[in-house]
Design an enzyme around this catalytic site. Sequence first.
Site, PDB file in Angstrom:
ATOM      1  N   VAL A  16       0.807  -1.287  -0.093  1.00  0.00           N
ATOM      2  CA  VAL A  16      -0.017  -0.124  -0.162  1.00  0.00           C
ATOM      3  C   VAL A  16       0.695   1.171  -0.095  1.00  0.00           C
ATOM      4  O   VAL A  16       0.774   2.188  -0.833  1.00  0.00           O
ATOM      5  CB  VAL A  16      -0.858  -0.089   1.132  1.00  0.00           C
ATOM      6  CG1 VAL A  16      -1.776   1.335   1.131  1.00  0.00           C
ATOM      7  CG2 VAL A  16      -1.908  -0.962   1.176  1.00  0.00           C
ATOM      8  N   ARG A  48      13.669  -1.994   6.408  1.00  0.00           N
ATOM      9  CA  ARG A  48      14.752  -2.345   5.566  1.00  0.00           C
ATOM     10  C   ARG A  48      15.030  -1.308   4.564  1.00  0.00           C
ATOM     11  O   ARG A  48      14.600  -1.334   3.468  1.00  0.00           O
ATOM     12  CB  ARG A  48      14.329  -3.772   5.071  1.00  0.00           C
ATOM     13  CG  ARG A  48      13.974  -4.767   5.778  1.00  0.00           C
ATOM     14  CD  ARG A  48      13.692  -6.152   5.155  1.00  0.00           C
ATOM     15  NE  ARG A  48      12.710  -6.147   4.123  1.00  0.00           N
ATOM     16  CZ  ARG A  48      11.340  -6.436   4.649  1.00  0.00           C
ATOM     17  NH1 ARG A  48      11.115  -6.507   6.001  1.00  0.00           N
ATOM     18  NH2 ARG A  48      10.449  -6.193   3.843  1.00  0.00           N
ATOM     19  N   LYS A 106      -6.814  -0.996  10.664  1.00  0.00           N
ATOM     20  CA  LYS A 106      -8.173  -1.161  11.224  1.00  0.00           C
ATOM     21  C   LYS A 106      -8.078  -1.846  12.622  1.00  0.00           C
ATOM     22  O   LYS A 106      -8.967  -1.414  13.454  1.00  0.00           O
ATOM     23  CB  LYS A 106      -9.082  -2.312  10.202  1.00  0.00           C
ATOM     24  CG  LYS A 106      -8.135  -3.607   9.952  1.00  0.00           C
ATOM     25  CD  LYS A 106      -8.628  -4.202   8.892  1.00  0.00           C
ATOM     26  CE  LYS A 106      -7.613  -5.372   8.275  1.00  0.00           C
ATOM     27  NZ  LYS A 106      -6.594  -4.766   7.455  1.00  0.00           N
ATOM     28  N   GLU A 130     -10.472   5.841   6.043  1.00  0.00           N
ATOM     29  CA  GLU A 130     -11.342   5.613   4.916  1.00  0.00           C
ATOM     30  C   GLU A 130     -10.760   4.197   4.450  1.00  0.00           C
ATOM     31  O   GLU A 130     -11.401   3.282   4.274  1.00  0.00           O
ATOM     32  CB  GLU A 130     -11.427   6.585   3.961  1.00  0.00           C
ATOM     33  CG  GLU A 130     -12.405   6.015   2.614  1.00  0.00           C
ATOM     34  CD  GLU A 130     -13.748   5.817   3.269  1.00  0.00           C
ATOM     35  OE1 GLU A 130     -14.450   4.881   3.267  1.00  0.00           O
ATOM     36  OE2 GLU A 130     -14.401   7.091   3.514  1.00  0.00           O
ATOM     37  N   GLU A 191      -3.011 -14.764   2.781  1.00  0.00           N
ATOM     38  CA  GLU A 191      -1.670 -14.797   3.206  1.00  0.00           C
ATOM     39  C   GLU A 191      -0.979 -16.252   3.544  1.00  0.00           C
ATOM     40  O   GLU A 191      -1.720 -17.136   3.699  1.00  0.00           O
ATOM     41  CB  GLU A 191      -1.711 -13.992   4.423  1.00  0.00           C
ATOM     42  CG  GLU A 191      -1.817 -12.485   4.321  1.00  0.00           C
ATOM     43  CD  GLU A 191      -1.029 -11.778   3.803  1.00  0.00           C
ATOM     44  OE1 GLU A 191       0.106 -12.282   3.583  1.00  0.00           O
ATOM     45  OE2 GLU A 191      -1.424 -10.673   3.200  1.00  0.00           O
ATOM     46  N   ASP A 202     -10.047  -9.930  11.017  1.00  0.00           N
ATOM     47  CA  ASP A 202      -9.980  -8.762  10.237  1.00  0.00           C
ATOM     48  C   ASP A 202     -11.589  -8.277  10.003  1.00  0.00           C
ATOM     49  O   ASP A 202     -11.564  -7.109  10.262  1.00  0.00           O
ATOM     50  CB  ASP A 202      -9.464  -9.362   8.867  1.00  0.00           C
ATOM     51  CG  ASP A 202      -9.528  -8.137   7.890  1.00  0.00           C
ATOM     52  OD1 ASP A 202      -8.676  -7.284   7.835  1.00  0.00           O
ATOM     53  OD2 ASP A 202     -10.451  -8.078   6.691  1.00  0.00           O
ATOM     54  N   LYS A 206     -13.268  -4.530  11.333  1.00  0.00           N
ATOM     55  CA  LYS A 206     -13.842  -3.744  10.359  1.00  0.00           C
ATOM     56  C   LYS A 206     -15.312  -3.381  10.825  1.00  0.00           C
ATOM     57  O   LYS A 206     -15.755  -2.414  10.968  1.00  0.00           O
ATOM     58  CB  LYS A 206     -13.888  -4.311   9.064  1.00  0.00           C
ATOM     59  CG  LYS A 206     -12.472  -4.257   8.482  1.00  0.00           C
ATOM     60  CD  LYS A 206     -12.431  -4.788   6.975  1.00  0.00           C
ATOM     61  CE  LYS A 206     -11.132  -5.176   6.559  1.00  0.00           C
ATOM     62  NZ  LYS A 206     -10.934  -5.773   5.483  1.00  0.00           N
ATOM     63  N   GLY A 305      -5.988  -4.638  -1.691  1.00  0.00           N
ATOM     64  CA  GLY A 305      -4.872  -4.751  -2.837  1.00  0.00           C
ATOM     65  C   GLY A 305      -4.392  -3.268  -2.681  1.00  0.00           C
ATOM     66  O   GLY A 305      -4.663  -2.312  -2.097  1.00  0.00           O
TER      67      GLY A 305
END
Length: 429
Positions: A16, A48, A106, A130, A191, A202, A206, A305
């Site tokens: 992101v 890193r 989140k 958002e 993942e 997750d 939310k 994504g």
Amino acid sequence: MRTRPLKVALLGCGVVGSEVARIMTTHADDLAARIGAPVELAGVAVRRPSKVREGIDPGLVTTDATALVKRGDIDVVVEVIGGIEPARALITTAFEHGASVVSANKALLAQDGAALHAAAGEHGRDLYYEAAVAGAIPLIRPLRESLAGDKVNRVLGIVNGTTNFILDKMDSTGAGYQEALDEATALGYAEADPTADVEGFDAAAKAAILAGIAFHTRVRLDDVYREGMTEVTAADFRSAKEMGCTIKLLAICERSADGTSVTARVHPAMIPLTHPLASVRGAYNAVFVESDAAGQLMFYGPGAGGSPTASAVLGDLVAVCRNRLSGTTGPGESAYADLTVSPMGQVVTRYHISLDVADKPGVLAQVATVFAEHGVSIDTVRQQGKDGEASLVVVTHRASDASLSGTVEALRKLDTVRGVASIMRVEGE
């Protein structure tokens, strides 16, 4: 247009963060025109520093995130590192040193949103997020701004793309859970450790954020009932199809009928094929909002994504920078309603229960008696038997979760019930 640029510190430069930096660079002129001043990437904090980051000046890269947010000349901090710490400390430090914050975190917002809002308010700064819910889909801003004059009664949605991809694959191909998960992993939708997604953590974070905004009440992660989807089977999908339904992992936030309390929950559920959420395929997200005046609204799009999430981050960045230029701040926390957050036992819905039972006379009567004793009314029953064993599928009318739990506990004690194969809530009717 003001010529002095607004300075932005970026915390995290993964999938992101790198997209945020790229869009800030490639769309610099458009962003400046929309904001009324240029925006400048003033520093990028990473773990890193030796990693090559295309399009980012190596001179901007630092491992000292704390020093970056303390600089004093930073106007906006964009936090996309995730997790609780050091994100929490960095955000509060940013406020203390005069910066507003845009976050996609989140987990942190669900756990400590109230404290973060308080810190932002204390220092007269913005906290926008958002991107924390449903990726690119505009959802938080419509809830807290566009629907600010309305009364939201229910938020029902698919807010995790990984789980929707898996369940959609099970539905469309007849695959089992593990097979569908393996495909999701191979395609990059899941993942290496999918626990946060498939166990509902997750989505629960939310749901806490959405419930808090929708109902003007503080709802923390611990207030959200959570049930994962790892036990959903191909047999459950066959049963769902027989009912004209499919199965989705849903986040459901509801106001009680008397308006005095709210509930927030995440769990797999059967929904009718006629419901708009039933047609949400692949890794997409969709959220269905029901309010008094606006009625039913649906928000749909890519929920994760790099590019979609970065789109939401940049939208917040523009809004925060505009506020910075005008010397104002946007909406803060709205928790004035302070409604009671009720436990899962008070939730009322329908249920689909699959039982393995002995194939002999009187079994159905015994099962029906248990349901009646616990105040759970039966809608339909379907029974199939072979070689002394049988499956019994019961679909109930609406009942409280506590009543259903008591019913199931009593059913397990019957000698004629070999096991409770599946319990699935039925929503969206």
